[in-house]
Design a protein around this motif. Structure first.
Motif, short mmCIF file in Angstrom:
data_model
loop_
_atom_site.label_atom_id
_atom_site.label_comp_id
_atom_site.label_asym_id
_atom_site.label_seq_id
_atom_site.Cartn_x
_atom_site.Cartn_y
_atom_site.Cartn_z
N LEU A 32 0.81 -1.21 0.00
CA LEU A 32 0.00 0.00 0.00
C LEU A 32 0.85 1.27 0.00
CD1 LEU A 32 -2.70 -1.12 2.62
CD2 LEU A 32 -2.95 -0.97 0.13
N GLY A 33 2.16 1.09 -0.14
CA GLY A 33 3.04 2.25 -0.14
C GLY A 33 3.18 2.91 1.21
N ILE A 34 3.05 2.13 2.27
CA ILE A 34 3.16 2.64 3.63
C ILE A 34 4.48 2.18 4.24
CG2 ILE A 34 2.20 2.44 5.98
CD1 ILE A 34 -0.55 2.23 4.76
N ARG A 35 5.16 3.08 4.91
CA ARG A 35 6.37 2.70 5.64
C ARG A 35 5.97 2.06 6.96
NH1 ARG A 35 9.22 7.58 7.05
NH2 ARG A 35 7.21 8.63 6.85
N ALA A 36 6.69 1.02 7.37
CA ALA A 36 6.32 0.27 8.56
C ALA A 36 7.52 0.12 9.49
CB ALA A 36 5.78 -1.11 8.19
N GLY A 37 7.32 0.41 10.76
CA GLY A 37 8.38 0.27 11.76
C GLY A 37 7.85 -0.39 13.01
N GLY A 38 8.71 -0.56 14.00
CA GLY A 38 8.31 -1.24 15.23
C GLY A 38 8.94 -0.64 16.46
N ILE A 39 8.20 -0.73 17.56
CA ILE A 39 8.67 -0.25 18.86
C ILE A 39 8.46 -1.34 19.89
CG2 ILE A 39 8.39 1.48 20.68
CD1 ILE A 39 9.37 2.71 18.14
N THR A 40 9.46 -1.62 20.71
CA THR A 40 9.28 -2.49 21.86
C THR A 40 9.66 -1.72 23.11
OG1 THR A 40 9.73 -4.70 22.80
CG2 THR A 40 11.61 -3.53 21.82
N VAL A 41 8.90 -1.93 24.17
CA VAL A 41 9.10 -1.19 25.41
C VAL A 41 9.63 -2.14 26.47
CG1 VAL A 41 8.00 0.18 27.23
CG2 VAL A 41 7.26 0.44 24.85
N ASP A 42 10.75 -1.77 27.06
CA ASP A 42 11.36 -2.54 28.15
C ASP A 42 10.94 -1.89 29.46
OD1 ASP A 42 12.90 -3.91 29.96
OD2 ASP A 42 14.82 -3.10 29.27
N HIS A 43 10.05 -2.58 30.20
CA HIS A 43 9.56 -2.03 31.46
C HIS A 43 10.55 -2.22 32.61
CE1 HIS A 43 5.93 -2.80 29.04
NE2 HIS A 43 5.42 -1.77 29.67
N ALA A 67 3.07 6.34 27.43
CA ALA A 67 3.87 7.58 27.36
C ALA A 67 5.06 7.39 26.42
CB ALA A 67 4.34 7.98 28.75
N ALA A 68 5.70 6.21 26.50
CA ALA A 68 6.85 5.93 25.63
C ALA A 68 6.40 5.80 24.17
CB ALA A 68 7.53 4.64 26.08
N LEU A 69 5.26 5.17 23.94
CA LEU A 69 4.76 5.02 22.57
C LEU A 69 4.37 6.37 21.98
CD1 LEU A 69 2.59 1.79 22.95
CD2 LEU A 69 4.84 1.99 21.89
N ASP A 70 3.74 7.22 22.79
CA ASP A 70 3.39 8.56 22.32
C ASP A 70 4.64 9.33 21.88
OD1 ASP A 70 0.64 8.42 22.64
OD2 ASP A 70 0.67 9.18 24.69
#
Length: 370
Positions: A95-106, A154-157
């Protein structure tokens, strides 16, 4: 031969959400273009933690296409979020969308930093870029589960702003929705609490939940047939956590007593409750102006004439505007304030969270900082 049914299901769910994001993004670009006299506006995020004004929007040739939107997936390494990451990696390029990822270490378990590094590697192997691991400090407010959730969001924001993303995908499933409804029922907080998680939430609709109509087993099966390694969080089976007890004891007991289909029924209840709550919120918003006097004070006689569900929404909103924290304002608080209108016997002021006080004065309801 097509993909396994579980893989097809998760990809279809993600594809639908990505189409929605593209539609929202094109509307934003059209609106921005109109506001800049036909020039295309590019959204730029402020650096995390910056309180300065947003950067100026650069001008572009109207014949140039705006940059493709970036969609991030929040991934813990568990089956639900790994299935989501794999579906995003497959569907976004088409779809022509860039895709990335986030992981949060609590930082709540030994070796959590190593687990986060492994998740980063897996996301990169799927072809996602950018990929980032964020370490957070979990406080104590509201209990361990709520504190971890607050730190995570908060981290994702911050990550979304930092990368200039359009949305973050979350891997909550129909099973998670059922658990959320039961937890809301236990709190006795009303119909809004029974509405569970929204498919779209957060500022500007930044959080999207593609899997709310899919069960947890579908996501796990999709990982298995794609040979995706998954990490099972030991907290998910720890009876010290309320949601864990509900998942492994409460829901199985309900299914044993009531038969199969409890999860689906609870998820359906969430959607019906959300529709009703949205309608009542709209009604309350429209009615609020009619129950205030020229000075902006709430008139008790006019409030009394409203249906209780509408009146209490107005009272709750007024308490929050006065400084009461929404997360600490429960149904019992609003019921006490409501009695100043429906059961007036000369009672004194009602103390609310956030040092807010509600009292009746001369036929008016005054809600303010005490």
């Amino acid at each position: 031969m097509g993909p396994h049914p579980a893989v097809a299901a998760i990809r279809l769910a993600v594809r639908r959400v990505l189409h929605d994001i593209l539609t929202d993004d094109s509307r934003h670009c059209r609106t921005t273009g109109e506001r800049t006299g036909g020039r295309i506006g590019v959204r730029l995020a402020r650096p995390a933690g910056s309180l300065s004004e947003a950067p100026e929007i650069p001008e572009q040739n109207p014949n140039e296409r705006p940059p493709s939107p970036l969609v991030l997936v929040a991934c813990s390494g568990g089956a639900d979020s790994m299935a989501l990451a794999s579906a995003l990696a497959f569907e976004a390029p088409k779809l022509g969308i860039r895709a990335g990822g986030i992981t949060v270490d609590h930082g709540l378990q030994p070796g959590s930093d190593l687990r986060a590094e492994e998740v980063v590697l897996r996301l990169r192997e799927l072809g996602l870029d950018p990929v980032e691991s964020i370490t957070v400090t979990v406080g104590r407010d509201g209990g361990p589960e709520a504190a971890a959730r607050d730190a995570r969001y908060a981290a994702l924001d911050a990550a979304l702003e930092r990368h200039g993303g359009a949305a973050i995908l979350l891997g909550h499933t129909r099973d998670d929705q059922a658990e959320t409804v039961l937890l809301g029922l236990a709190r006795g907080s009303g119909i809004r609490s029974l509405s569970g998680m929204a498919e779209v939430s957060g500022a500007g609709g930044r959080y999207r939940r593609p899997f709310l109509q899919l069960d947890r087993q579908t996501a796990r099966k999709a990982c298995m047939v794609q040979s995706l390694p998954v990490w099972d969080d030991p907290h998910n089976t720890d009876p010290a956590y309320t949601r864990s007890r509900l998942r492994h004891e409460g829901l199985p007991a309900l299914e044993k007593a009531l038969g199969k289909g409890v999860v689906e029924a609870l998820a359906r209840t969430a959607q019906l409750s959300r529709d009703d709550a949205d309608a009542l919120d709209t009604w309350a918003s429209q009615a609020e102006a009619s129950v205030r006097d020229a000075a902006g004070l709430l008139e008790c006689a006019k409030l009394y004439a409203l249906p209780p569900a509408v009146r209490r929404r107005i009272l709750r909103r007024a308490a929050i505007e006065a400084g009461a924290p929404a997360g600490s304002l429960f149904a019992r608080h609003i019921e006490e304030v409501d009695r100043l209108i429906t059961g007036w016997r000369g009672q004194g002021a009602i103390n609310l969270p956030g040092k807010v006080v509600a009292q009746r004065q001369g036929g008016r309801l005054v809600i303010r900082q005490g």
